[in-house]
Design a protein around this motif. Sequence first.
Motif, PDB file in Angstrom:
ATOM      1  N   LEU A 141      -3.665  -5.740   3.398  1.00 17.90           N
ATOM      2  CA  LEU A 141      -2.598  -6.245   2.532  1.00 17.90           C
ATOM      3  C   LEU A 141      -2.944  -6.021   1.062  1.00 17.90           C
ATOM      4  CD1 LEU A 141       0.037  -7.832   2.090  1.00 17.90           C
ATOM      5  CD2 LEU A 141      -1.318  -9.943   2.209  1.00 17.90           C
ATOM      6  N   VAL A 142      -4.172  -6.339   0.684  1.00 13.45           N
ATOM      7  CA  VAL A 142      -4.593  -6.182  -0.711  1.00 13.45           C
ATOM      8  C   VAL A 142      -4.572  -4.711  -1.119  1.00 13.45           C
ATOM      9  CG1 VAL A 142      -6.552  -6.440  -2.286  1.00 13.45           C
ATOM     10  CG2 VAL A 142      -5.960  -8.299  -0.735  1.00 13.45           C
ATOM     11  N   LEU A 143      -5.068  -3.843  -0.238  1.00 11.90           N
ATOM     12  CA  LEU A 143      -5.064  -2.409  -0.544  1.00 11.90           C
ATOM     13  C   LEU A 143      -3.642  -1.867  -0.671  1.00 11.90           C
ATOM     14  CD1 LEU A 143      -7.933  -1.083   1.766  1.00 11.90           C
ATOM     15  CD2 LEU A 143      -7.996  -1.401  -0.717  1.00 11.90           C
TER      16      LEU A 143
ATOM     17  N   LEU B 175      -5.482   4.061   2.979  1.00 12.80           N
ATOM     18  CA  LEU B 175      -5.205   3.347   1.730  1.00 12.80           C
ATOM     19  C   LEU B 175      -6.364   3.484   0.748  1.00 12.80           C
ATOM     20  CD1 LEU B 175      -3.550   0.104   3.160  1.00 12.80           C
ATOM     21  CD2 LEU B 175      -2.421   1.915   1.854  1.00 12.80           C
ATOM     22  N   LEU B 176      -7.587   3.481   1.264  1.00 16.95           N
ATOM     23  CA  LEU B 176      -8.743   3.675   0.388  1.00 16.95           C
ATOM     24  C   LEU B 176      -8.717   5.066  -0.227  1.00 16.95           C
ATOM     25  CD1 LEU B 176     -11.473   2.791  -0.752  1.00 16.95           C
ATOM     26  CD2 LEU B 176     -12.540   3.611   1.365  1.00 16.95           C
TER      27      LEU B 176
ATOM     28  N   LEU C  29       4.867  -2.484   3.143  1.00 12.44           N
ATOM     29  CA  LEU C  29       5.172  -2.573   4.574  1.00 12.44           C
ATOM     30  C   LEU C  29       3.904  -2.430   5.414  1.00 12.44           C
ATOM     31  CD1 LEU C  29       8.422  -0.401   4.756  1.00 12.44           C
ATOM     32  CD2 LEU C  29       8.254  -2.877   5.073  1.00 12.44           C
ATOM     33  N   ILE C  30       2.945  -1.650   4.928  1.00 11.96           N
ATOM     34  CA  ILE C  30       1.702  -1.451   5.674  1.00 11.96           C
ATOM     35  C   ILE C  30       0.935  -2.759   5.772  1.00 11.96           C
ATOM     36  CG2 ILE C  30      -0.515  -0.255   5.692  1.00 11.96           C
ATOM     37  CD1 ILE C  30       0.838   2.093   4.304  1.00 11.96           C
ATOM     38  N   GLY C  31       0.782  -3.430   4.653  1.00 16.54           N
ATOM     39  CA  GLY C  31       0.033  -4.683   4.662  1.00 16.54           C
ATOM     40  C   GLY C  31       0.809  -5.856   5.212  1.00 16.54           C
ATOM     41  N   GLY C  32       2.146  -5.793   5.114  1.00 15.39           N
ATOM     42  CA  GLY C  32       2.956  -6.929   5.545  1.00 15.39           C
ATOM     43  C   GLY C  32       3.406  -6.888   6.984  1.00 15.39           C
ATOM     44  N   MET C  33       3.234  -5.750   7.657  1.00 20.10           N
ATOM     45  CA  MET C  33       3.774  -5.614   9.005  1.00 20.10           C
ATOM     46  C   MET C  33       3.139  -6.593   9.989  1.00 20.10           C
ATOM     47  SD  MET C  33       4.536  -2.063  11.047  1.00 20.10           S
ATOM     48  CE  MET C  33       5.109  -1.359   9.495  1.00 20.10           C
ATOM     49  N   ARG C  34       1.845  -6.754   9.892  1.00 15.58           N
ATOM     50  CA  ARG C  34       1.165  -7.677  10.817  1.00 15.58           C
ATOM     51  C   ARG C  34       1.624  -9.115  10.591  1.00 15.58           C
ATOM     52  NH1 ARG C  34      -2.755 -12.118  10.584  1.00 15.58           N
ATOM     53  NH2 ARG C  34      -3.380 -12.356  12.751  1.00 15.58           N
ATOM     54  N   TYR C  35       1.790  -9.501   9.315  1.00 15.88           N
ATOM     55  CA  TYR C  35       2.243 -10.857   9.011  1.00 15.88           C
ATOM     56  C   TYR C  35       3.698 -11.044   9.425  1.00 15.88           C
ATOM     57  CZ  TYR C  35      -2.110 -11.206   6.429  1.00 15.88           C
ATOM     58  OH  TYR C  35      -3.445 -11.222   6.096  1.00 15.88           O
TER      59      TYR C  35
ATOM     60  N   SER D  16       2.201   5.874  11.528  1.00 18.10           N
ATOM     61  CA  SER D  16       1.375   5.557  12.697  1.00 18.10           C
ATOM     62  C   SER D  16       1.404   4.064  13.005  1.00 18.10           C
ATOM     63  CB  SER D  16      -0.073   6.016  12.471  1.00 18.10           C
ATOM     64  OG  SER D  16      -0.673   5.321  11.386  1.00 18.10           O
ATOM     65  N   LEU D  17       1.482   3.242  11.950  1.00 13.88           N
ATOM     66  CA  LEU D  17       1.529   1.794  12.160  1.00 13.88           C
ATOM     67  C   LEU D  17       2.861   1.378  12.772  1.00 13.88           C
ATOM     68  CD1 LEU D  17      -0.227  -0.719  11.664  1.00 13.88           C
ATOM     69  CD2 LEU D  17       0.967  -1.024   9.493  1.00 13.88           C
ATOM     70  N   VAL D  18       3.953   1.983  12.288  1.00 13.19           N
ATOM     71  CA  VAL D  18       5.272   1.694  12.864  1.00 13.19           C
ATOM     72  C   VAL D  18       5.289   2.085  14.343  1.00 13.19           C
ATOM     73  CG1 VAL D  18       7.705   2.356  12.825  1.00 13.19           C
ATOM     74  CG2 VAL D  18       6.513   1.855  10.678  1.00 13.19           C
ATOM     75  N   TRP D  19       4.718   3.238  14.647  1.00 12.36           N
ATOM     76  CA  TRP D  19       4.653   3.677  16.049  1.00 12.36           C
ATOM     77  C   TRP D  19       3.854   2.700  16.894  1.00 12.36           C
ATOM     78  CZ3 TRP D  19       0.105   4.908  18.660  1.00 12.36           C
ATOM     79  CH2 TRP D  19       0.286   5.386  19.966  1.00 12.36           C
TER      80      TRP D  19
END
Length: 254
Positions: free
Chosen positions: A141-143, A196-197, A157-163, A219-222
């Motif tokens: 989320l921070v990254l 992200l890094l 969306l990358i950091g917030g998807m899990r939440y 890839s995360l959406v998939w």
Amino acid sequence: MALNNTFDARLQQETAVGAVVQILLLALLGSAIGMGPAGWLTGLAFAFATWAVLSRALHRSRLSSFGPANRVTLGRATLVGGVTALVADSFESSPPVTLLVGLTAVALILDGVDGKVARRTGTSSALGARFDMEVDAFLILVLSVYVSMQFGPWVLLIGGMRYGFVAAARVAPWLNAPLPPSFARKTVAALQGICLLLAGAELLPRAANLTVVLLALSSLVWSFGRDVLWLWRNSRTTVAEVPAEHMVLELAGR
């Protein structure tokens, strides 16, 4: 009862040491880069929140020992707290990219250590797994917040998807069902931090960095989509296999 109190006191001491180390890291960062109020306040808030949540979780878990694996995870959490402070400070001044990348890289490398330590020492626990997962999720989320300053808010969306998934599970309880182990899921999760890094380090041209971030998001959406579909299908199958009479009796509390 006295023995339990002794164990609980030792566990609380471990979390307190973690908070102190976090504050020392913030002091080092502050002296090295002249960190502003935003970085300090965010870092201290992270340290306090980690101490409070972990202390409560340990008290409820009734663990007899903090364990070496949890110490590694706590060390990772300390590094994540430093990254969080640097990202918050970047809203006020130019961030020290080398320092931010260095802390993040070590935190990502250690992500593969705590699990191995837990298995080798026989100290695996539900709390340790959850602690590890929450540290990972918060780092992502921070990254994503940091990288979003380059490419726009859609990166969040990358950091917030899990939440978002956790929030949705409160409305749709079938999302809380356990998922089968998946190497693909673990690979995608590890890919998020690396991508992200890499984008945050700005070593590649902007177009390449954008491609890397889009790869992480797609890839995360998939991965999430596949898991949600599996959970939905499994929930429908489970309901269909339960006789209607049995469901009525369960609803009646019998």
